[in-house]
Scaffold this active site. Structure first.
Site, short mmCIF file in Angstrom:
data_model
loop_
_atom_site.label_atom_id
_atom_site.label_comp_id
_atom_site.label_asym_id
_atom_site.label_seq_id
_atom_site.Cartn_x
_atom_site.Cartn_y
_atom_site.Cartn_z
N CYS A 3 1.12 -0.85 -0.51
CA CYS A 3 0.07 -0.44 -0.20
C CYS A 3 0.41 1.40 0.19
O CYS A 3 1.80 1.17 -0.50
CB CYS A 3 -1.28 -0.64 1.17
SG CYS A 3 0.05 0.42 2.71
N ARG A 9 -3.43 -0.49 5.71
CA ARG A 9 -3.52 -1.80 5.19
C ARG A 9 -3.38 -3.21 4.98
O ARG A 9 -3.45 -3.98 4.53
CB ARG A 9 -4.45 -1.65 3.84
CG ARG A 9 -5.50 -0.47 3.36
CD ARG A 9 -5.23 0.33 2.54
NE ARG A 9 -4.30 1.37 2.17
CZ ARG A 9 -4.18 2.15 0.45
NH1 ARG A 9 -5.22 2.37 -0.55
NH2 ARG A 9 -3.30 2.96 0.02
N ASP A 119 -8.41 3.55 0.36
CA ASP A 119 -7.60 4.43 1.95
C ASP A 119 -8.12 4.61 3.23
O ASP A 119 -8.69 5.72 2.99
CB ASP A 119 -6.77 5.44 1.34
CG ASP A 119 -5.55 5.62 2.40
OD1 ASP A 119 -5.85 5.57 3.55
OD2 ASP A 119 -4.50 6.71 1.83
P1 4NP Z 1 -1.52 2.90 3.88
O1 4NP Z 1 -2.23 4.02 4.23
O2 4NP Z 1 -1.14 3.70 2.20
O3 4NP Z 1 -3.17 2.13 4.17
O4 4NP Z 1 -0.81 2.64 4.90
C1 4NP Z 1 -1.83 5.17 4.52
C2 4NP Z 1 -0.70 5.83 5.38
C3 4NP Z 1 -0.43 6.85 6.12
C4 4NP Z 1 -0.65 7.50 4.59
C5 4NP Z 1 -1.09 7.63 3.34
C6 4NP Z 1 -2.32 6.05 3.35
N1 4NP Z 1 -0.08 8.80 5.12
O5 4NP Z 1 -0.49 9.69 4.39
O6 4NP Z 1 1.09 9.62 5.79
#
Ligand code: 4NP
Length: 151
Positions: A3, A9, A119
């Site tokens: 991800c 995720r 997300d």
């Molecule tokens: P992930 O979610 O990709 O599912 O781990 C996110 C975690 C952090 C961020 C964006 C999505 N961020 O912008 O820091």
């Protein structure tokens, strides 16, 4: 399992696929990574840990890392949570990019119009439960497809 941050995720996807493989007696090496370095070294998001735990899975020992080109060589299959990160995986892989082993995770679910695992970063606990359900369905399918193929 890939991800953006490797804290919401893909840690859930890693935990779920690890459990599914264990339940089916498969010996697979499962890992996860993020296309960004935003959260490298951090534990999964509190709500990912909570939702995993409510489903009997401990993901608290995972630590975020960034996807790298070596992963493209090392792993047999790379599952990516959404189209933006699929583009990033391609970019980070450089000349090691192998489209034949890389796909969107939800492509394994043939009966859905949803392409991307949403997300949940700015969401509430219910968004993490919804993400869990989608990933769980996809992971079950991955494991069952492989078991069927082996028979
Ligand atoms: P992930 O979610 O990709 O599912 O781990 C996110 C975690 C952090 C961020 C964006 C999505 N961020 O912008 O820091």
């Amino acid at each position: 399992m890939v991800c953006l941050g490797n804290i919401c995720r893909s840690p859930l996807a890693q935990g779920i696929l690890e459990l599914q493989t264990r339940l089916h007696g498969l010996v697979w090496e499962v890992d996860s990574a993020g296309t960004s370095a935003y959260h490298v070294g951090e534990t999964p998001h509190r709500l990912s840990c909570k939702v995993a735990s409510l489903n009997g899975i401990d993901i608290s020992k995972q630590r975020a890392r960034q996807f790298c080109a070596k992963d493209m060589d090392y792993y047999d299959r790379i599952f990516v949570m959404d189209t933006d990160n699929l583009r990033m995986v391609k970019e980070l892989s450089g000349d090691r990019w192998q489209p034949s082993k890389t796909s969107l995770l939800l492509y394994v679910l043939e009966n859905t119009d949803i392409q991307n695992v949403p997300d949940p970063w700015y969401g509430e606990e219910e968004n993490y439960h919804a993400v869990y359900k989608l990933i769980q369905a996809a992971c079950e399918k991955i494991v069952l497809n492989n078991i069927t193929r082996l028979k």
